[in-house]
Design an enzyme around this catalytic site. Structure first.
Site, PDB file in Angstrom:
ATOM      1  N   THR A 172       0.969  -1.122  -0.060  1.00  0.00           N
ATOM      2  CA  THR A 172       0.023   0.068  -0.144  1.00  0.00           C
ATOM      3  C   THR A 172       0.974   1.024  -0.034  1.00  0.00           C
ATOM      4  O   THR A 172       1.751   1.200   0.925  1.00  0.00           O
ATOM      5  CB  THR A 172      -0.964   0.019   1.288  1.00  0.00           C
ATOM      6  OG1 THR A 172      -1.953  -1.100   1.145  1.00  0.00           O
ATOM      7  CG2 THR A 172      -1.680   1.251   1.327  1.00  0.00           C
ATOM      8  N   PHE A 174       1.310   5.221   0.747  1.00  0.00           N
ATOM      9  CA  PHE A 174       0.816   6.129   1.806  1.00  0.00           C
ATOM     10  C   PHE A 174       1.268   7.318   1.458  1.00  0.00           C
ATOM     11  O   PHE A 174       2.301   7.440   0.923  1.00  0.00           O
ATOM     12  CB  PHE A 174       1.192   5.550   3.311  1.00  0.00           C
ATOM     13  CG  PHE A 174       0.454   4.429   3.890  1.00  0.00           C
ATOM     14  CD1 PHE A 174      -0.558   4.647   4.641  1.00  0.00           C
ATOM     15  CD2 PHE A 174       0.866   3.270   3.437  1.00  0.00           C
ATOM     16  CE1 PHE A 174      -1.441   3.520   5.142  1.00  0.00           C
ATOM     17  CE2 PHE A 174      -0.010   2.137   4.045  1.00  0.00           C
ATOM     18  CZ  PHE A 174      -0.767   2.305   4.722  1.00  0.00           C
TER      19      PHE A 174
END
Length: 293
Positions: A172, A174
């Site tokens: 992921t 960020f």
């Protein structure tokens, strides 16, 4: 420094805040992504940590929309490897588990585990770390949670299985947001590869407008790292485009391209210029050495 994030302590966003800002960062849990923006804008936190895209599930569009609507600036990014673990009460065992709680996306990313364990039912929960916290609070021996091993340590739970996700390469991305942008000149003096994120809306009824916009970027020798469209909620079937460019706003090629884009778009917003993070397990990203830079 204090960083706001969505979720409860133990969330992957909190892990990302430590990766971005160091292990001693103070963290502020928030109920929603909008609350993260409010916390930074109101001064309750210096940084907001937001997931923006997952390598398997794609973009988190709510945060793209918030970046456009709110007056905060991207000042950093990080790639976090998502490693889901099966957690339970210390006295529980895998044989006793009949239900597993987690965020719907985490449950989907671990569908292979449920396919192999037909007697265990996935139960959607608002947050991965929230599911772990609920086990510590309720102490059920027949319910597990999918969250990080960090959440297990935080809430005194047992790790039954690690790396539950279907795909090993689950990352992921960020973003860190702040009230003020990084100085543009920093992108030319820091000695690090930078990235510029922007949102633009091509002029309506202009044939080939998107082609012309992309031509400006290519003509300056700038690597277009990402582009995607989002509907404009104020005008049906009109679209915003979000783009990431290699190079900071202070780099000559990027600065020239941004000026050349102005007559081609009806709206343009620079979302931020920030150091470009290398992906985990990859080689460092080389600096942009465009002949125009």
């Amino acid at each position: 420094m204090k960083a706001a994030f969505q979720g409860v302590h133990g969330a992957y966003s909190e892990l990302a805040s430590k990766q971005l800002l160091g292990s001693r960062v103070r963290t502020l849990p928030c109920e929603s992504f909008a609350d993260v923006f409010d916390a930074v804008a109101g001064g309750a936190a210096e940084r907001g940590i937001l997931p923006i895209e997952n390598s398997l599930a794609g973009s988190i569009h709510q945060n793209y929309d918030l970046l456009l609507d709110r007056d905060l600036h991207i000042v950093g990014e990080a790639y976090l490897k998502v490693e889901h673990a099966l957690l339970c009460h210390p006295s529980a065992s895998l044989r006793a588990i009949t239900e597993v709680r987690s965020h719907p996306q985490a449950l989907a990313q671990c569908s292979g585990f449920f396919a192999k364990n037909k007697g265990i039912k996935p139960a959607p929960y608002f947050d991965t770390a929230g599911a772990a916290e609920s086990l510590a609070r309720e102490a059920p021996i027949h319910i597990g949670a999918i969250a990080s091993a960090y959440a297990a340590e935080l809430y005194g739970l047992k790790v039954l299985k690690r790396n539950l996700q279907n795909h090993a390469d689950n990352f992921t991305r960020f973003l860190a947001v702040a009230k003020r942008p990084l100085p543009a000149k920093r992108s030319t003096t820091a000695g690090l590869p930078f990235k510029t994120s922007l949102a633009f809306m091509p002029k309506r009824n202009a044939v080939g407008s998107l082609h012309a916009i992309l031509g400006v970027i290519a003509g300056r020798g700038i690597d277009l790292l990402k582009i995607e469209s989002r509907p404009n909620p104020l005008s049906p079937f009109e679209y915003w485009f979000y783009a990431d460019l290699a190079g900071g706003p202070g780099a000559l090629a990027v600065a020239q391209a941004l000026r050349e884009l102005e007559p081609l778009v009806s709206r343009l917003k620079i979302l931020g210029g920030y150091p470009r993070a290398p992906r985990a397990g990859s080689r460092p990203v080389p600096a942009n050495r465009s002949k125009h830079a």
